[in-house]
Scaffold this motif. Structure first.
Motif, PDB file in Angstrom:
ATOM      1  N   SER A   1      -5.346  -0.252  -1.292  1.00 33.45           N
ATOM      2  CA  SER A   1      -6.072   0.043  -0.055  1.00 33.45           C
ATOM      3  C   SER A   1      -6.946  -1.150   0.316  1.00 33.45           C
ATOM      4  CB  SER A   1      -6.958   1.271  -0.266  1.00 33.45           C
ATOM      5  OG  SER A   1      -7.886   1.393   0.805  1.00 33.45           O
ATOM      6  N   ASP A   2      -7.141  -1.342   1.619  1.00 27.81           N
ATOM      7  CA  ASP A   2      -8.081  -2.383   2.042  1.00 27.81           C
ATOM      8  C   ASP A   2      -9.406  -1.760   2.496  1.00 27.81           C
ATOM      9  OD1 ASP A   2      -7.579  -1.310   4.516  1.00 27.81           O
ATOM     10  OD2 ASP A   2      -6.961  -3.195   5.462  1.00 27.81           O
ATOM     11  N   GLY A   3      -9.590  -0.500   2.127  1.00 29.86           N
ATOM     12  CA  GLY A   3     -10.821   0.191   2.505  1.00 29.86           C
ATOM     13  C   GLY A   3     -10.629   1.044   3.741  1.00 29.86           C
ATOM     14  N   ASP A   4      -9.755   0.593   4.652  1.00 27.42           N
ATOM     15  CA  ASP A   4      -9.481   1.375   5.862  1.00 27.42           C
ATOM     16  C   ASP A   4      -8.148   2.101   5.752  1.00 27.42           C
ATOM     17  OD1 ASP A   4     -11.757   0.366   7.084  1.00 27.42           O
ATOM     18  OD2 ASP A   4     -10.679  -1.414   7.804  1.00 27.42           O
ATOM     19  N   ALA A   5      -7.197   1.461   5.133  1.00 30.18           N
ATOM     20  CA  ALA A   5      -5.829   1.982   5.146  1.00 30.18           C
ATOM     21  C   ALA A   5      -5.121   1.659   3.846  1.00 30.18           C
ATOM     22  CB  ALA A   5      -5.054   1.368   6.317  1.00 30.18           C
ATOM     23  N   VAL A   6      -4.031   2.389   3.606  1.00 34.84           N
ATOM     24  CA  VAL A   6      -3.145   2.060   2.483  1.00 34.84           C
ATOM     25  C   VAL A   6      -2.328   0.839   2.889  1.00 34.84           C
ATOM     26  CG1 VAL A   6      -1.106   2.854   1.212  1.00 34.84           C
ATOM     27  CG2 VAL A   6      -3.074   4.374   1.507  1.00 34.84           C
ATOM     28  N   VAL A   7      -2.327  -0.179   2.056  1.00 37.15           N
ATOM     29  CA  VAL A   7      -1.676  -1.445   2.414  1.00 37.15           C
ATOM     30  C   VAL A   7      -0.672  -1.907   1.357  1.00 37.15           C
ATOM     31  CG1 VAL A   7      -3.543  -2.254   3.908  1.00 37.15           C
ATOM     32  CG2 VAL A   7      -3.629  -2.757   1.458  1.00 37.15           C
ATOM     33  N   GLY A   8      -0.089  -0.937   0.641  1.00 42.49           N
ATOM     34  CA  GLY A   8       0.925  -1.319  -0.321  1.00 42.49           C
ATOM     35  C   GLY A   8       0.817  -0.520  -1.599  1.00 42.49           C
ATOM     36  N   ALA A   9       1.551  -0.978  -2.603  1.00 41.95           N
ATOM     37  CA  ALA A   9       1.530  -0.304  -3.899  1.00 41.95           C
ATOM     38  C   ALA A   9       1.822  -1.330  -4.976  1.00 41.95           C
ATOM     39  CB  ALA A   9       2.564   0.818  -3.946  1.00 41.95           C
ATOM     40  N   ALA A  10       1.510  -0.938  -6.205  1.00 41.11           N
ATOM     41  CA  ALA A  10       1.770  -1.811  -7.348  1.00 41.11           C
ATOM     42  C   ALA A  10       2.373  -0.975  -8.463  1.00 41.11           C
ATOM     43  CB  ALA A  10       0.479  -2.458  -7.822  1.00 41.11           C
ATOM     44  N   GLY A  11       3.165  -1.633  -9.296  1.00 43.10           N
ATOM     45  CA  GLY A  11       3.794  -0.922 -10.398  1.00 43.10           C
ATOM     46  C   GLY A  11       4.349  -1.897 -11.401  1.00 43.10           C
ATOM     47  N   VAL A  12       5.340  -1.396 -12.144  1.00 44.39           N
ATOM     48  CA  VAL A  12       5.918  -2.241 -13.181  1.00 44.39           C
ATOM     49  C   VAL A  12       7.442  -2.108 -13.152  1.00 44.39           C
ATOM     50  CG1 VAL A  12       5.529  -0.427 -14.930  1.00 44.39           C
ATOM     51  CG2 VAL A  12       5.861  -2.790 -15.666  1.00 44.39           C
ATOM     52  N   GLY A  13       8.120  -3.229 -13.297  1.00 45.46           N
ATOM     53  CA  GLY A  13       9.583  -3.228 -13.400  1.00 45.46           C
ATOM     54  C   GLY A  13       9.930  -2.925 -14.840  1.00 45.46           C
ATOM     55  N   ARG A  14      10.538  -1.750 -15.085  1.00 46.55           N
ATOM     56  CA  ARG A  14      10.660  -1.330 -16.480  1.00 46.55           C
ATOM     57  C   ARG A  14      11.819  -1.995 -17.198  1.00 46.55           C
ATOM     58  NH1 ARG A  14      12.111   5.110 -15.832  1.00 46.55           N
ATOM     59  NH2 ARG A  14      14.142   4.880 -14.860  1.00 46.55           N
ATOM     60  N   GLN A  15      12.761  -2.591 -16.457  1.00 49.25           N
ATOM     61  CA  GLN A  15      13.832  -3.321 -17.146  1.00 49.25           C
ATOM     62  C   GLN A  15      13.530  -4.817 -17.206  1.00 49.25           C
ATOM     63  OE1 GLN A  15      17.650  -2.082 -15.470  1.00 49.25           O
ATOM     64  NE2 GLN A  15      17.608  -0.241 -16.735  1.00 49.25           N
ATOM     65  N   VAL A  16      12.836  -5.324 -16.170  1.00 42.37           N
ATOM     66  CA  VAL A  16      12.481  -6.752 -16.174  1.00 42.37           C
ATOM     67  C   VAL A  16      11.159  -6.988 -16.893  1.00 42.37           C
ATOM     68  CG1 VAL A  16      13.796  -7.387 -14.133  1.00 42.37           C
ATOM     69  CG2 VAL A  16      11.505  -6.464 -13.852  1.00 42.37           C
ATOM     70  N   GLU A  17      10.425  -5.889 -17.131  1.00 45.46           N
ATOM     71  CA  GLU A  17       9.168  -5.944 -17.869  1.00 45.46           C
ATOM     72  C   GLU A  17       8.147  -6.899 -17.268  1.00 45.46           C
ATOM     73  OE1 GLU A  17       9.406  -5.931 -22.128  1.00 45.46           O
ATOM     74  OE2 GLU A  17      11.317  -4.866 -22.123  1.00 45.46           O
ATOM     75  N   HIS A  18       7.981  -6.813 -15.949  1.00 43.58           N
ATOM     76  CA  HIS A  18       6.823  -7.473 -15.368  1.00 43.58           C
ATOM     77  C   HIS A  18       6.249  -6.604 -14.248  1.00 43.58           C
ATOM     78  CE1 HIS A  18       9.905  -9.777 -12.729  1.00 43.58           C
ATOM     79  NE2 HIS A  18       9.489  -8.734 -12.074  1.00 43.58           N
ATOM     80  N   ASP A  19       5.010  -6.879 -13.895  1.00 46.84           N
ATOM     81  CA  ASP A  19       4.356  -6.085 -12.859  1.00 46.84           C
ATOM     82  C   ASP A  19       4.890  -6.460 -11.478  1.00 46.84           C
ATOM     83  OD1 ASP A  19       2.959  -5.076 -14.930  1.00 46.84           O
ATOM     84  OD2 ASP A  19       0.967  -5.495 -14.120  1.00 46.84           O
ATOM     85  N   TRP A  20       4.808  -5.527 -10.556  1.00 49.99           N
ATOM     86  CA  TRP A  20       5.175  -5.847  -9.180  1.00 49.99           C
ATOM     87  C   TRP A  20       4.089  -5.358  -8.229  1.00 49.99           C
ATOM     88  CZ3 TRP A  20       5.589  -1.838  -5.677  1.00 49.99           C
ATOM     89  CH2 TRP A  20       5.849  -0.556  -6.177  1.00 49.99           C
ATOM     90  N   ARG A  21       4.084  -5.982  -7.070  1.00 46.76           N
ATOM     91  CA  ARG A  21       3.157  -5.569  -6.031  1.00 46.76           C
ATOM     92  C   ARG A  21       3.848  -5.816  -4.697  1.00 46.76           C
ATOM     93  NH1 ARG A  21      -2.775  -8.271  -4.661  1.00 46.76           N
ATOM     94  NH2 ARG A  21      -2.622  -7.895  -2.420  1.00 46.76           N
ATOM     95  N   VAL A  22       3.764  -4.829  -3.819  1.00 47.20           N
ATOM     96  CA  VAL A  22       4.304  -5.019  -2.471  1.00 47.20           C
ATOM     97  C   VAL A  22       3.183  -4.770  -1.477  1.00 47.20           C
ATOM     98  CG1 VAL A  22       5.962  -4.227  -0.736  1.00 47.20           C
ATOM     99  CG2 VAL A  22       6.658  -4.361  -3.133  1.00 47.20           C
TER     100      VAL A  22
END
Lengths: 108, 544
Positions: free
Chosen positions: B159-180
């Motif tokens: 969130s940027d305080g006003d709105a939802v602006v994406g999500a974050a997670g983890v790639g479970r086969q590539v084993e690294h974090d992601w963010r969009v």
């Protein structure tokens, strides 16, 4: 639950690793994929129908492994059974145009 | 060429993408949402916990749709269905759902989905075979230019305080974090099956509910988690249809009787109640002996997944008695979920949209289960609206995105309120929740006293989750799932206690019958400290 990856049938394409929605398999460097997280299997049988060589066997019990052997699965012609019932072949979709479910709905 | 998402940064430190619309989920509503957003000109990323094509409750199933062709008859069909919803559904939503779902079914046939034909050669579009349908939808999503991230579970919204602006997670086969980074997010993460071993349940842990509630969204219908479906004992096949033609017996061979005193010959719909009562007393067996030979063939050919357990166990279900069970289905075939506040499936939190079973289906099906058919049409329609809504929001937001500081919203299971404790583990948390929300004598048949006790236990489970549950790396997926399941269970029991009456699948043995004063929806706001309120005014507003 997923119980068997047949090393004799498997061609090491690793499609099951990719398509399993529960991420049950791990690819290996020099062989067939392994069942790495059996407990996570949701017993949906989808890996079987995506497998191009009918090398996978998911037993009917969802709570835990039955211990069925590859020899028994082979002898009872159970490899690829669900794919054949659907009309899928060699991992490719098929057969939905022959689905008679509309007749069942009328009967209902 | 469709526009595609842009890479902000890539491995080794993780994957960082920017897009107009981010869709979370991998079932039908996620697929339709992604296609709709991409067709409106948005750049789209779809991130799913599993694999788009096999994820969710639809892919392993064969599902009817609620298919009502246009015409005068439509109002009658909707009115008739509404009568069965415990007065909580909204006919305007039901009408617009069947309209959009019908159009999208036609779209599927234009795209070449192999529907079967009826005897007069007309296509029969009222049924979708899960594996084929979802494989087909994957191709449509990719053709639309959507960037698909399989095995990329989302852990939290940004969130940027006003709105939802994406999500974050983890790639479970590539084993690294992601963010969009995205100008709008569609939650199409499905319902919560409370880890019951049913088709599709692996991914259906209610993650979207917790993520949405953390962002400030409201839930509704969470008390309607009393739907169970028959399955061969020990199997994952929660498909009731074959039991339409069955007889039911106790261990001693005596027949289970229906409400009229005659032996039960149809175990689905309202008759699940007699089977549930018998199952609380002891093992129950069934035989599909009411199916004529022709019907047996159609059942086998039309519902092949239902016969996999029998064939593998060496049972002929038409002549042999076999043991059965009732599988709990949480909010998957229940109706609860994230509340929708406008026609474009907005949640009331700017930038956050919802579709499919992640959304409350109370407006569609009220206090009764949407089964396969209504839920399937709902996915076809709500996915479409949410995808369009999100892309419109993204266009309106334009260059304003990402100006402010972006903050991750995840709490329970990620960032515990107190010190993490190694003895608080995801598996035990989930078992403790299951003990309260899946047993037939606690959740199929409910009582005030029982719900009070369950509520207290779930409060204690929740305190452990909130204060101490934490994972590292890939383990975060499991701790977050456990937190989501705990939150969903807690909301469900609290709402069930609040609804001091019986209505649809909410069966209070201490309070049989409906109350006029409760002929409205219950909405829940908040995560740790949440409030339950009646939504009678909002419902009136929606209906006007």
């Amino acid at each position: 639950m997923i119980e068997i990856v047949s090393a004799t049938r498997c061609i090491e394409c690793d499609i099951c690793v990719k398509v399993c929605p529960a991420n049950v398999f791990d690819a290996t460097k020099d062989g067939a994929p392994v069942i790495a997280r059996q407990e996570d299997c949701q017993t949906c049988f989808l890996c079987e129908i995506y497998c191009p060589t009918d090398a996978l066997y998911v037993a009917e019990v969802a709570e835990g492994p039955t211990g069925i052997s590859e020899a028994e699965v082979e002898a009872r012609h159970l490899f690829g059974g669900y794919a054949r019932a659907l009309g899928w072949k060699r991992g490719k979709a098929g057969g939905s145009e022959f689905d008679p479910t509309h007749r069942i709905r009328v009967a209902q | 060429m469709p526009k595609t998402a842009t890479a902000v940064r890539s491995a080794p430190e993780g994957l960082h993408l920017a897009a107009d619309v981010l869709v979370l989920g991998g079932g039908p509503s996620a697929a339709w949402g992604a296609v709709a957003a991409a067709e409106s000109g948005a750049t789209v990323v779809l991130a799913d916990k599993g694999y788009l094509g096999t994820s969710g409750a639809t892919a392993p199933s064969n599902t009817g749709t609620w298919c009502v062709p246009p015409g005068d008859n439509r109002h009658t069909v909707v009115e008739r269905r509404w009568q069965r919803t415990g007065e909580l559904a909204d006919q305007r939503w039901m009408l617009r759902c069947v309209d959009t779902a019908y159009r999208n079914l036609l779209k599927l046939s234009e795209w070449g989905y192999p529907f079967p034909s009826e005897d007069d050669e007309r296509l029969y579009i009222a049924n979708l075979r899960g594996p084929d349908y979802m494989r087909f939808m994957r191709r449509r999503v990719l053709l639309a230019g959507v960037t698909v991230l399989d095995h990329h579970p989302a852990l939290e919204l940004l969130s940027d305080g006003d709105a939802v602006v994406g999500a974050a997670g983890v790639g479970r086969q590539v084993e690294h974090d992601w963010r969009v980074d995205a100008k709008a997010v569609v939650l199409a993460t499905g319902g919560c099956a409370f880890r019951e071993r049913i088709l599709g349940s692996a991914g259906l842990t209610g993650d979207g509910y917790l993520m949405a509630a953390e962002a400030g969204a409201t839930l509704s219908g969470m008390e309607f988690t009393g739907k169970y479906t028959l399955a061969p004992h020990g199997s994952s096949l929660n498909k009731g249809l074959p039991f339409r033609w069955a007889s039911f017996h106790r261990e001693d061979g005596s027949a289970i009787l229906g409400p009229t005193g005659e032996p039960l010959r149809n175990g689905i719909g309202d008759r699940e109640e007699e089977v549930a009562r018998a199952l609380i007393e002891g093992p129950v067996y069934a035989r599909l002996d009411q199916a004529e030979p022709a019907l047996q063939g159609w059942l086998r050919q039309g519902q092949p997944n239902c016969f996999v357990p029998y064939d593998r166990a060496g049972i002929d279900p038409f002549s042999d008695l076999f043991r059965i069970t009732l599988r709990a289905e949480g909010t998957v075939r229940g109706t609860g979920g994230i509340d929708i506040v406008s026609d474009d499936c907005a949640t009331g939190v700017p930038g956050l949209y919802v579709a499919g079973d992640a959304a409350s289906r109370e407006i569609m099906t009220g206090a009764v289960s949407g089964g396969g058919a209504v839920n399937s049409s709902w996915a076809l329609a709500s996915g479409w609206w949410a995808g369009k809504g999100a892309s419109t929001h993204a266009r309106r937001r334009g260059g304003k995105a990402f100006r402010n500081e972006v903050r991750p919203l995840g709490q329970a299971g990620l960032r515990p309120a107190a010190s993490p404790r190694a003895d608080i583990a995801a598996t035990e948390i989930i078992e403790a929740v299951r003990d309260e929300v899946t047993p037939l004598d606690k959740n199929f048949f409910r009582s005030g006293a029982g719900l009070e006790k369950s509520g207290e236990r779930l409060e204690s489970v929740w305190r452990d989750v909130r204060d101490h549950l934490q994972g590292e790396g890939l383990e975060r997926i499991r701790t977050r799932e456990a937190a989501s399941i705990a939150a969903a269970g807690r909301w469900s029991v609290a709402a069930a206690l609040h609804r001091s009456e019986s209505r649809g699948m909410h069966r209070r043995t201490d309070l049989p019958g409906k109350k006029l004063s409760l002929a409205h929806r219950l909405v829940i706001n908040g995560v740790d400290d949440f409030r339950i309120a009646g939504a009678s005014e909002r419902l009136a507003e929606l209906a006007s």
